[in-house]
Write an enzyme that holds these catalytic residues in place. Structure first.
Site, PDB file in Angstrom:
ATOM      1  N   LEU A  63       0.841  -1.204   0.000  1.00  0.00           N
ATOM      2  CA  LEU A  63       0.000   0.000   0.000  1.00  0.00           C
ATOM      3  C   LEU A  63       0.879   1.258   0.000  1.00  0.00           C
ATOM      4  O   LEU A  63       0.902   2.011   0.985  1.00  0.00           O
ATOM      5  CB  LEU A  63      -0.916   0.014   1.224  1.00  0.00           C
ATOM      6  CG  LEU A  63      -1.914  -1.124   1.368  1.00  0.00           C
ATOM      7  CD1 LEU A  63      -2.656  -1.032   2.686  1.00  0.00           C
ATOM      8  CD2 LEU A  63      -2.891  -1.116   0.216  1.00  0.00           C
ATOM      9  N   PRO A  64       1.601   1.519  -1.087  1.00  0.00           N
ATOM     10  CA  PRO A  64       2.397   2.746  -1.151  1.00  0.00           C
ATOM     11  C   PRO A  64       1.481   3.967  -1.042  1.00  0.00           C
ATOM     12  O   PRO A  64       0.416   4.000  -1.644  1.00  0.00           O
ATOM     13  CB  PRO A  64       3.054   2.680  -2.528  1.00  0.00           C
ATOM     14  CG  PRO A  64       2.985   1.254  -2.924  1.00  0.00           C
ATOM     15  CD  PRO A  64       1.748   0.713  -2.286  1.00  0.00           C
ATOM     16  N   HIS A  65       1.917   4.945  -0.266  1.00  0.00           N
ATOM     17  CA  HIS A  65       1.075   6.116  -0.045  1.00  0.00           C
ATOM     18  C   HIS A  65       1.936   7.333   0.245  1.00  0.00           C
ATOM     19  O   HIS A  65       3.077   7.211   0.683  1.00  0.00           O
ATOM     20  CB  HIS A  65       0.111   5.860   1.117  1.00  0.00           C
ATOM     21  CG  HIS A  65       0.799   5.427   2.376  1.00  0.00           C
ATOM     22  ND1 HIS A  65       1.145   6.297   3.372  1.00  0.00           N
ATOM     23  CD2 HIS A  65       1.226   4.205   2.780  1.00  0.00           C
ATOM     24  CE1 HIS A  65       1.742   5.635   4.350  1.00  0.00           C
ATOM     25  NE2 HIS A  65       1.808   4.361   4.014  1.00  0.00           N
ATOM     26  N   ALA A  66       1.359   8.496  -0.008  1.00  0.00           N
ATOM     27  CA  ALA A  66       2.074   9.744   0.251  1.00  0.00           C
ATOM     28  C   ALA A  66       1.080  10.884   0.360  1.00  0.00           C
ATOM     29  O   ALA A  66      -0.040  10.792  -0.138  1.00  0.00           O
ATOM     30  CB  ALA A  66       3.072  10.027  -0.874  1.00  0.00           C
ATOM     31  N   HIS A 111      -6.032  10.623   5.476  1.00  0.00           N
ATOM     32  CA  HIS A 111      -4.963   9.706   5.107  1.00  0.00           C
ATOM     33  C   HIS A 111      -5.026   8.447   5.978  1.00  0.00           C
ATOM     34  O   HIS A 111      -5.019   7.321   5.467  1.00  0.00           O
ATOM     35  CB  HIS A 111      -3.625  10.431   5.277  1.00  0.00           C
ATOM     36  CG  HIS A 111      -2.446   9.707   4.739  1.00  0.00           C
ATOM     37  ND1 HIS A 111      -1.194  10.241   4.780  1.00  0.00           N
ATOM     38  CD2 HIS A 111      -2.290   8.495   4.160  1.00  0.00           C
ATOM     39  CE1 HIS A 111      -0.322   9.402   4.249  1.00  0.00           C
ATOM     40  NE2 HIS A 111      -0.969   8.334   3.873  1.00  0.00           N
TER      41      HIS A 111
END
Length: 153
Positions: A63-66, A111
């Protein structure tokens, strides 16, 4: 349920050939960028987050997130890889299902809520099996939008 326009079929890629984590992040950046945020800015933020620690949660899932300044609303994308790649996941297994998340810079609570909802969905082994068999972006979109814990902002 996801926020409106959070995930759309055009941001779903199936059976992608990607030989590395870096290439996966590049594809996520291509899918997540907007007219106001170019691909490079998105990629840099995703890569920076990965440097803090892998977003590979195990069982073939990442789950890449930014967070990104100037983004007006959260955006998601989903990529199913043709072959798993090393994502430095907690179980050291290759990753083949990747959900990318981008949220506005100040959207800390949103987020966290979206991440929690996504993590809950991807802990469902039955859903993951269905995602691995999905025949079209529309089918995958339907599976993700109607499954698991509710991820609302």
């Amino acid at each position: 349920m996801f926020p409106e326009n959070f995930l759309i079929a055009e941001r779903i890629a199936l059976d992608l050939e990607a030989g590395s984590k870096k290439r996966v992040l590049e594809v996520l950046a291509e899918l997540l960028h907007t007219d106001r945020q170019d691909t490079t800015a998105v990629f840099d933020q995703l890569l920076e987050r990965e440097r803090l620690g892998s977003t590979g949660m195990g069982q073939g899932i990442a789950l890449p997130h930014a967070r990104l300044e100037g983004l007006s609303q959260a955006r998601g994308c989903f990529v199913r890889l043709a072959q798993g790649v090393d994502f430095a996941a907690v179980d050291a297994e290759p990753v083949d299902l990747v959900f990318g998340l981008l949220v506005p810079g100040a959207a800390t609570q949103e987020h966290l809520q979206l991440l929690a909802g996504l993590a809950g969905r991807f802990r469902d082994a039955h859903l993951c099996a269905q995602l691995r068999q999905g025949q079209s972006p529309q089918q995958v979109l339907q599976l993700l939008a109607t499954s698991g814990p509710q991820a609302t902002a």
